[in-house]
Scaffold this active site. Sequence first.
Site, short mmCIF file in Angstrom:
data_model
loop_
_atom_site.label_atom_id
_atom_site.label_comp_id
_atom_site.label_asym_id
_atom_site.label_seq_id
_atom_site.Cartn_x
_atom_site.Cartn_y
_atom_site.Cartn_z
N CYS A 101 24.72 10.03 34.01
CA CYS A 101 24.08 9.01 33.30
C CYS A 101 24.92 7.93 32.99
CB CYS A 101 23.43 9.48 31.91
SG CYS A 101 22.47 10.92 31.90
N ARG B 288 23.81 4.85 37.97
CA ARG B 288 24.04 6.14 37.74
C ARG B 288 22.57 7.04 37.28
NH1 ARG B 288 29.22 7.88 35.40
NH2 ARG B 288 30.69 6.59 36.41
N TRP C 204 19.61 10.05 33.98
CA TRP C 204 19.19 10.75 35.14
C TRP C 204 19.03 12.26 34.57
CZ3 TRP C 204 21.18 14.86 38.22
CH2 TRP C 204 20.37 15.22 39.41
N ASN D 168 26.52 11.86 29.19
CA ASN D 168 26.59 11.96 30.29
C ASN D 168 27.43 13.29 30.85
OD1 ASN D 168 27.14 11.64 33.38
ND2 ASN D 168 28.89 10.26 32.87
N GLY D 169 26.57 14.17 31.86
CA GLY D 169 27.19 15.27 31.96
C GLY D 169 26.22 16.32 31.59
N GLU E 233 21.85 11.54 59.38
CA GLU E 233 21.77 10.31 58.45
C GLU E 233 20.48 9.86 58.62
OE1 GLU E 233 23.14 9.08 56.13
OE2 GLU E 233 22.80 6.92 56.32
N LYS F 224 17.98 8.99 55.60
CA LYS F 224 17.67 7.88 55.01
C LYS F 224 16.01 7.58 54.86
CE LYS F 224 20.32 5.75 53.84
NZ LYS F 224 21.62 6.65 53.90
N GLU G 1 14.76 9.95 51.83
CA GLU G 1 15.27 9.27 50.41
C GLU G 1 14.35 7.93 50.14
OE1 GLU G 1 20.23 8.99 50.19
OE2 GLU G 1 19.09 8.04 51.71
N HIS H 1 15.79 26.04 69.36
CA HIS H 1 15.77 27.36 68.57
C HIS H 1 15.19 27.31 67.34
CE1 HIS H 1 18.95 28.74 71.34
NE2 HIS H 1 19.56 27.49 71.32
N LYS I 43 22.57 6.49 42.51
CA LYS I 43 23.57 5.71 43.40
C LYS I 43 24.84 6.75 43.20
CE LYS I 43 24.85 2.88 46.15
NZ LYS I 43 24.34 3.16 47.74
C1 G6P Z 1 24.09 9.84 46.14
C2 G6P Z 1 23.74 8.62 46.93
C3 G6P Z 1 23.85 8.59 48.40
C4 G6P Z 1 25.51 9.12 48.64
C5 G6P Z 1 25.77 10.28 47.83
C6 G6P Z 1 27.33 10.22 48.17
O1 G6P Z 1 23.31 10.80 46.72
O2 G6P Z 1 22.17 8.33 46.56
O3 G6P Z 1 23.70 7.45 48.90
O4 G6P Z 1 25.61 9.00 50.10
O5 G6P Z 1 25.51 10.06 46.55
O6 G6P Z 1 27.97 9.26 47.29
P1 G6P Z 1 29.46 8.40 47.20
O7 G6P Z 1 29.25 7.61 46.35
O8 G6P Z 1 30.19 9.91 47.18
O9 G6P Z 1 29.56 8.13 48.70
#
Ligand code: G6P
Length: 607
Positions: A2, A27, A74, A98-99, A479, A483, A486, A502, A602
């Site tokens: 958070c 956060r 969060w 936070n935590g 990736e 995306k 997400e 497989h 994020k």
């Molecule tokens: C979260 C974000 C992702 C990111 C990941 C790692 O899951 O939503 O977009 O790739 O964290 O974050 P970092 O800041 O360590 O690259």
Amino acid sequence: MCGIVGIVGDRPVADRLFDGLKRLEYRGYDSAGICTLDEGDFDRRRAEGKLNNLAAVLADKPLHGTTGIAHTRWATHGAPVVKNAHPHIVGPVAIIHNGIIENFKPLRAELEAEGRTFESDTDTEVVAHLVAREIEGGAEPRDAVAAVLSRLHGAFGMAFLFRDHPGLIIGARHGSPLTVGYGEGENYLGSDAIALAPLSQRIAYLDDGDWVVLTRDEIEIYDKDNQRVEREIVLSGASAASVEKGNYRHYMQKEIFEQPIVVAQTLQSYVRPYEGKVALPDSDLDLSSIRRVTIVACGTSFYAGMVAKYWIEQFARVPVDIDVASEFRYREPVLEKGGLALFISQSGETADTLAALRHAQEEGQIIAAVINVPTSTMAREADIVLPTHAGPEIGVASTKAFTCQLAVLAAFSANLARANGRMSEEEEADLVDRLQKVPEIMNEALDHDEDIAAMAHLVAPARDVLYLGRGPDYPLAMEGALKLKEISYIHAEGYAAGEMKHGPIALIDDAVPVIVLAPSGPLFEKTVSNMEEVRARGGKIIFVSDAEGLEKAGEGCLATIEMPKAHPLIQPIVYAIPVQLLAYHVAVAKGTDVDQPRNLAKSVTVE
Ligand code: G6P
């Protein structure tokens, strides 16, 4: 996980606390709240969901007071509803946190046995009760907090406000970051320098185990043994300007289109065009002594690391181990002293990656970190920082940070290859020449935006989507799938094309779009064979390749996307663009919240 912000001030604080929350929304954005001290009592506003809900509550019932704390959440313990939103108030104490308090269950049982009742399902409220109990027993706030901290397990950053002590905030950190900001007749507390940027540039980062007493005129810091300590005051340099969307509909879209510029900015620190050389910025690292590289990261950054594994092994012939951070830390990896451990993180704060970095440090590794936020904890703790210059990335789904990470990792791989005598001067000069042209090639890829937007309706109705690739296109396939998951909430999997037979092949029918990433080159024919296996089973293919590849195998696909041809150390940077654009346009077609997708954050600061 958070965001925390607090102000002990001499002017009204509510608006400034709210501004701090906007900066901390990365956060978490499940719920938010602010508590101030007004005329001898707490006054609190909380709201479920995004910050604009809290803004509406505040507009309806403004908050007054010159001291306050604020929080964006969060959810970990307890659903994201108002009763679980912070700040939590118990008698004379208000808290934001936070935590995770890992031992909250026995503590809650102990408090309930004493007849204390709880209003929320959070671990946080336990701490409020413990501190309130001390204060009600006659303890001063600082003694109450010090006594309670010694009973808590887990990683946390927190801040307390005291009903009977106006002009006082106490903060504490154990694991999760916490920063103090020095003002004139005011002082500040925040999860990071970015939250405090408009308030103060003079900041100090608390060490693990530190706790801090803030009044308007003074900041007193204590260490884990309750000894008064000084922490260096630094100029943060974090930008106070808020990032705007400009003419773009979403931050993610803006960030996708910024990529040619920010990749060029990043590469400027890694190439010397006039000498025809690649170079690492400000690094004394002797690359020729590196026998093994251990790469650790999470999420999109992990996929950048996987691409780098292909590059480092192919070009420099140095073996690479790679792990997601949450596995690395606990699987007891065997690390030889003096090895190079490479951490990749946009935020520099991801809890798992940070814990893994510290573990590798304890194991005698040289710590290098590819980081986008220069004021972050990882940037401060690494031996060598390899910066990406992507600028602030606001969209939760990472795009420009990813391609900047790839640019740095390409330069790193080339440096390593040269140091190991695996790249000749001519090859190096040629690569530098090509790296100079990367922004141009990325622009060519971006020119396909409209075509890709027109394909979104082919993917948007799907329940499952498969992405296939070989070599460095395999991590890119993962990736791409990440995306899509997400931001469009469609189930997607990225698979090594050769591995499809497989298992995933059982999923193939005409309702499962299969996105194949296959530039022409040594692996092309193999991937095309796998593509044929999909086609033979009625699968619908979206084929991403260059002109040569499309010419050879593009016929009969549901759709094709033509990418420019590029050097192997550049090609994944280019192919990232169509997978980002496809996910973006599918999400837009589905009407999801592109920049702040549900349940995500994020920066993930819990394990
Ligand atoms: C979260 C974000 C992702 C990111 C990941 C790692 O899951 O939503 O977009 O790739 O964290 O974050 P970092 O800041 O360590 O690259």
